[in-house]
Design a protein around this motif. Sequence first.
Motif, short mmCIF file in Angstrom:
data_model
loop_
_atom_site.label_atom_id
_atom_site.label_comp_id
_atom_site.label_asym_id
_atom_site.label_seq_id
_atom_site.Cartn_x
_atom_site.Cartn_y
_atom_site.Cartn_z
N LYS A 34 0.80 -1.19 -0.03
CA LYS A 34 -0.08 -0.10 0.09
C LYS A 34 0.92 1.10 -0.07
N SER A 35 0.37 2.20 -0.65
CA SER A 35 1.03 3.52 -0.63
C SER A 35 0.43 4.53 -0.04
N PHE A 36 1.11 5.32 0.63
CA PHE A 36 0.33 6.73 1.32
C PHE A 36 1.07 7.95 0.91
N ALA A 37 0.42 9.14 0.46
CA ALA A 37 1.11 10.52 0.44
C ALA A 37 1.61 11.10 1.43
N ALA A 38 2.56 11.94 1.70
CA ALA A 38 2.94 12.41 2.70
C ALA A 38 1.94 13.24 3.34
N GLY A 39 1.63 13.01 4.57
CA GLY A 39 0.69 13.81 5.38
C GLY A 39 -0.40 12.79 5.73
N ALA A 40 -0.63 11.61 4.76
CA ALA A 40 -1.67 10.79 4.95
C ALA A 40 -1.59 10.11 6.09
N HIS A 41 -2.88 9.65 6.79
CA HIS A 41 -2.89 8.85 7.91
C HIS A 41 -2.74 7.12 7.40
N LEU A 42 -2.04 6.50 8.20
CA LEU A 42 -1.96 5.20 7.96
C LEU A 42 -2.78 4.48 8.89
N PRO A 103 6.39 10.37 1.53
CA PRO A 103 5.55 9.31 0.91
C PRO A 103 5.93 8.08 1.48
N VAL A 104 5.18 7.06 1.71
CA VAL A 104 5.28 5.80 2.37
C VAL A 104 4.86 4.86 1.42
N THR A 105 5.41 3.66 1.62
CA THR A 105 4.86 2.60 1.18
C THR A 105 5.04 1.36 2.25
N VAL A 106 4.23 0.48 2.32
CA VAL A 106 4.03 -0.65 3.55
C VAL A 106 3.72 -1.84 2.77
N PHE A 107 3.95 -2.99 3.65
CA PHE A 107 3.55 -4.26 3.24
C PHE A 107 2.27 -4.35 4.59
N ALA A 108 1.04 -4.64 4.09
CA ALA A 108 0.01 -4.85 4.85
C ALA A 108 -0.47 -6.38 5.06
N ILE A 109 -0.48 -6.82 6.23
CA ILE A 109 -0.92 -8.26 6.42
C ILE A 109 -1.86 -8.22 7.48
N PRO A 110 -2.99 -9.10 6.98
CA PRO A 110 -4.14 -9.34 8.05
C PRO A 110 -3.73 -9.80 9.15
#
Lengths: 222, 222
Positions: A34-42, A103-110
């Motif tokens: 998943k990717s998030f723009a700067a300032g976005a809430h994860l 800007p951030v990208t993450v691995f998302a695991i359920p």
Amino acid sequence: MSHSQDMLRTNTAFLQFVEQLFEDKQAGNTIQLKSFAAGAHLIRQGSIISQVYIIREGITKCYIAEDNGKDYIFEFLGPGEITGELEAINKGACLSNITAITPVTVFAIPHDRFMALLRSYPEFNELLLKVLAARIYQTCIRTSYQQLYPVEYALLRLLALEASQQTFFSKKDMAAYLGISVRSFNRTLKDLREKNILDKKGLNIDLSKEQLEQMIKRFEEA
Amino acid sequence: MSHSQDMLRTNTAFLQFVEQLFEDKQAGNTIQLKSFAAGAHLIRQGSIISQVYIIREGITKCYIAEDNGKDYIFEFLGPGEITGELEAINKGACLSNITAITPVTVFAIPHDRFMALLRSYPEFNELLLKVLAARIYQTCIRTSYQQLYPVEYALLRLLALEASQQTFFSKKDMAAYLGISVRSFNRTLKDLREKNILDKKGLNIDLSKEQLEQMIKRFEEA
DNA sequence: AATTAAACGGGACATTTGTCTCACTCCCAG
DNA sequence: CTGGGAGTGAGACAAATGTCCCGTTTAATT
């Protein structure tokens, strides 16, 4: 292991492990990017989430927003750091906000997948134990000196860390990290400049490592 | 699970598990019982230990002593709480002091044995994960409000907790828990008394639960 | 280039907290 | 019973911190 005092926490071993899982077609098929723009809430404090995030790239801040409008930043999380794991382990609402600074990208695991991974990969389980232990360790040390030493001292440490990591945060964030107002932050900066400990201009510590250590020693003796 | 805000932490599930291990002749043969008199050190900050302790009975305090002579108490640990686990996981020197407030008996488990138990009993492993997660959770919440709210508010919460748990600590310890001087502690007590929030005499909150909640709400809005 | 919003820097004043000090009580070992 | 030590309570002053405010700078957008 990762006991060094960091303002921006990272964890290469953890990142590599998750990266490998992700590559693995069998094991990785429930892991999303998943990717998030700067300032976005994860993650939003108080909400319910069903995944854990492992930061692949970028910098985030992790903070609690109190009802009186003030924020307290616990840590800045960089690549390899996990968030949302407390909620996976204890099934509660989110403790804190996580927002992207860059800007951030993450691995998302359920969650269920995450808990299963812990059971099937003892190595992963141990990495997590170490992460949690390191967080407690760091938090305790930081809390203690922020409570028991003058701000000047905490601020010096903060600037030294910032310099050594080549990372730069806004004053507001740094103040929130120290648990003080921006005004106090500025005032202390000014004091340090007047004592010729800091550059007149900016935030660079105007001392050699040895001198800085001496400063800190002096604080501790006083 | 154990998310309630406690000043004195306890953990029945963990205690039961270790108790059972201890009874078991096979598994328990490396677990020892140790006793400490009130005031004695279980763990000394900076030292190296080779065992973890699980408190069977009594109350301890866990604190960092800074070089400037001040202490910061992180938590009061009661039955079922574990200490020395960070050092087992990360192999470092002891983060903090643990001293007995009342007479204390503990189960002592050697590090290697402890790590082996985590591997062989997934249930035990999970209990530990929950303990660590809960500690992070609690620490974050407490640190945040101690930094961002006036002492008066933190003190009220502390007294409410103390009352609800029927436990009583010295003023010095309570001040160290709040990260303030005894003088400030007393001053704030006096202020609260003058506002008729506290008994003139002692430390009993002179309010019903509803009133207390209102107080806290008022603090949060202000 | 003009406009706006956010970040920055600091003055003035109020409030909070710490330090130093002294006095009082309680308890316990001599 | 008695002297010393620990815990307690608080006055006086100093130091640290917050709040409110305003002017400047910077960065982004139109």
